[in-house]
Design an enzyme around this catalytic site. Structure first.
Site, PDB file in Angstrom:
ATOM      1  N   LYS A 196       2.240   9.489   1.899  1.00  0.00           N
ATOM      2  CA  LYS A 196       3.269   8.444   2.052  1.00  0.00           C
ATOM      3  C   LYS A 196       4.546   8.944   1.385  1.00  0.00           C
ATOM      4  CE  LYS A 196       4.885   3.946   1.962  1.00  0.00           C
ATOM      5  NZ  LYS A 196       4.393   2.936   1.045  1.00  0.00           N
TER       6      LYS A 196
ATOM      7  N   ASP B  23       1.777  -5.311   3.323  1.00  0.00           N
ATOM      8  CA  ASP B  23       2.295  -4.961   1.994  1.00  0.00           C
ATOM      9  C   ASP B  23       1.651  -5.847   0.917  1.00  0.00           C
ATOM     10  OD1 ASP B  23       3.727  -3.228   0.417  1.00  0.00           O
ATOM     11  OD2 ASP B  23       5.684  -3.750   1.237  1.00  0.00           O
TER      12      ASP B  23
HETATM   13 ZN   LIG Z   1       4.269  -1.141   0.318  1.00  0.00          ZN
END
Ligand SMILES: [Zn+2]
Length: 419
Positions: free
Chosen positions: A188, A325
């Site tokens: 990421k 998220d």
């Molecule tokens: Zn995130």
């Protein structure tokens, strides 16, 4: 052999009445209707009649974080304590909510939780984890209120989602290699500023094309996907041309970025839920994030156009996968199906499309569409039985009492059938 019987099967391929699924070990070996599948006499029948059978739900953007409250409050406890709570509380909450696979989009605990689940120490969803996310100095993965040396040393300071600072091509390549050495499943990278960032708003492109390209090169050499945290068109352009697989957030994409992502087959992992929850919290309490007063107007501005932005990406033909998220605190684990409701009620897609986004497209984001995401012969038996018809009541998926059975890879991890 087990035979699972329900009222209606709902997956990205459509609906089937009176479904029967035969499961052998961890796989689905046959799918059909009760009239055309003969159940072997020695098969154990799992009677989910009256219920709706769906593939296990997939959230492509969570952060195992111990469900702590966020901000400076996190400093009260050590990393190990957070790890334990992530493993026992958050994994259970996801299973209860029908989520059988998740991508941990960055942080210290995710791949340790994955290991605990894979070793059978705690029951939990299938987890692929990114470890620390890459960030430029001063970027979205930097922790701006800590001294720079602390962040660079990479100690687990308590925030739990600490990034890995790397600047310049050489350092970026080393950082990716170090992450791979730790055993992460994908990489990421924060290629732009963020909604909640203290000093770098989402309009700022962070990594250069050369840096992103170098990190993608190493990750792809190892057969790992790359997800970027990314908002603005320039950062999307750099990321996508450098070959990243997944753009998370992505909602500031302009027409050219949408076209580019469509052409390159980039998947956008939307995170509508986090903005929805923050906007609602601000409206209810008038509260500002304690350490990030600059973030509030930014978040509400983003939310004002969010549904239109995601609709534009969807209408542009880009594949969208659900990501929430979810990080604990104001984003509780277990509420992850909110994303699918927001796709229907906010973005305006058909319920079946929202289900595709929350199942098959998530499997595509994970690179596991051949084994997950739909209820088809040969795929892994990740199956949930739901008390409401998701095509009529997508919101009902958020009520854990409606999720009556959860099977992951043939193993029943929640059984409230008949209750
Ligand atoms: Zn995130």
């Amino acid at each position: 052999m087990r035979a699972i019987k329900g009222d209606l099967l709902v997956d990205a391929n459509g609906v089937k009445k009176d479904p029967v699924l035969l499961v052998d070990e961890d796989k689905i070996v046959k799918v059909g209707s009760s009239s055309d599948v003969s159940i072997p006499s020695d098969a154990e029948v799992v009677d989910a009649s009256g219920l709706f059978l769906m593939p296990g739900l997939i959230d492509c953007h969570v952060h195992f974080n111990g469900s702590v409250t966020g901000g400076l409050g996190n400093f009260r406890e050590r990393f190990e304590a957070r790890l334990v709570r992530s493993a026992v509380h958050e994994t259970r909450a996801l299973l209860d909510a029908g989520f059988t696979s998740v991508m941990d989009a960055g942080g210290l605990t995710g791949f340790h939780v994955r290991n605990a689940v894979n070793e059978g120490i705690v029951p939990g969803p299938r987890i692929v984890a990114a470890g620390r996310y890459m960030s430029v100095t001063g970027g979205h993965g930097d922790t701006h209120y800590l001294p720079l040396e602390w962040v660079k040393e990479g100690r687990p300071f308590g925030w739990g989602m600490d990034g890995r600072i790397a600047d310049g091509v050489d350092e970026c390549m080393r950082a990716v290699r170090e992450q791979l050495r730790e055993g992460v499943d994908f990489i990421k990278i924060c290629t732009s500023g963020g909604g909640g960032s203290l000093r770098d708003p989402p309009q700022i492109p962070e990594y250069t094309y050369e840096e992103i390209k170098a990190m993608v090169h190493i990750a792809h050499s190892w057969g790992r996907k790359v997800m970027v945290h990314c908002y603005n068109p320039e950062a999307i352009r750099r990321s996508v041309t450098a070959g990243v697989d997944l753009v998370s957030h992505g909602n500031m994409a302009d027409d050219a970025s949408v076209k580019l992502m469509k052409e390159q087959g980039t998947i956008v992992v939307s995170t509508i839920s986090v903005y929805h929850r923050m906007a609602r919290r601000h409206a209810e309490r008038g509260a500002q994030p304690a350490s990030q007063p600059a973030a509030r107007p930014r978040v509400s501005r983003m939310y004002d156009t969010l549904f239109d932005d995601i609709r534009r990406i969807h209408e542009g033909g880009v594949t969208l996968a659900a990501g929430t998220d979810t990080m604990g605190g104001g984003m509780p684990f277990g509420g992850n199906a909110l994303e699918m409701e927001l796709y229907v009620d906010g973005v305006g897609v058909e319920p079946l499309e929202a289900i595709r986004i929350g199942t098959l497209n998530g499997a595509k984001a994970m690179g596991m569409e051949d084994t997950l995401g739909t209820l088809e012969q040969g795929k892994l038996a990740d199956i949930i039985a739901v008390a409401v018809n998701p095509l009529e009541n997508i919101k009902g998926l958020q009520e854990k009492g409606n999720i009556k059975m959860v099977m992951k890879g043939g193993e029943v991890l929640k059984d409230e059938l008949g209750k």
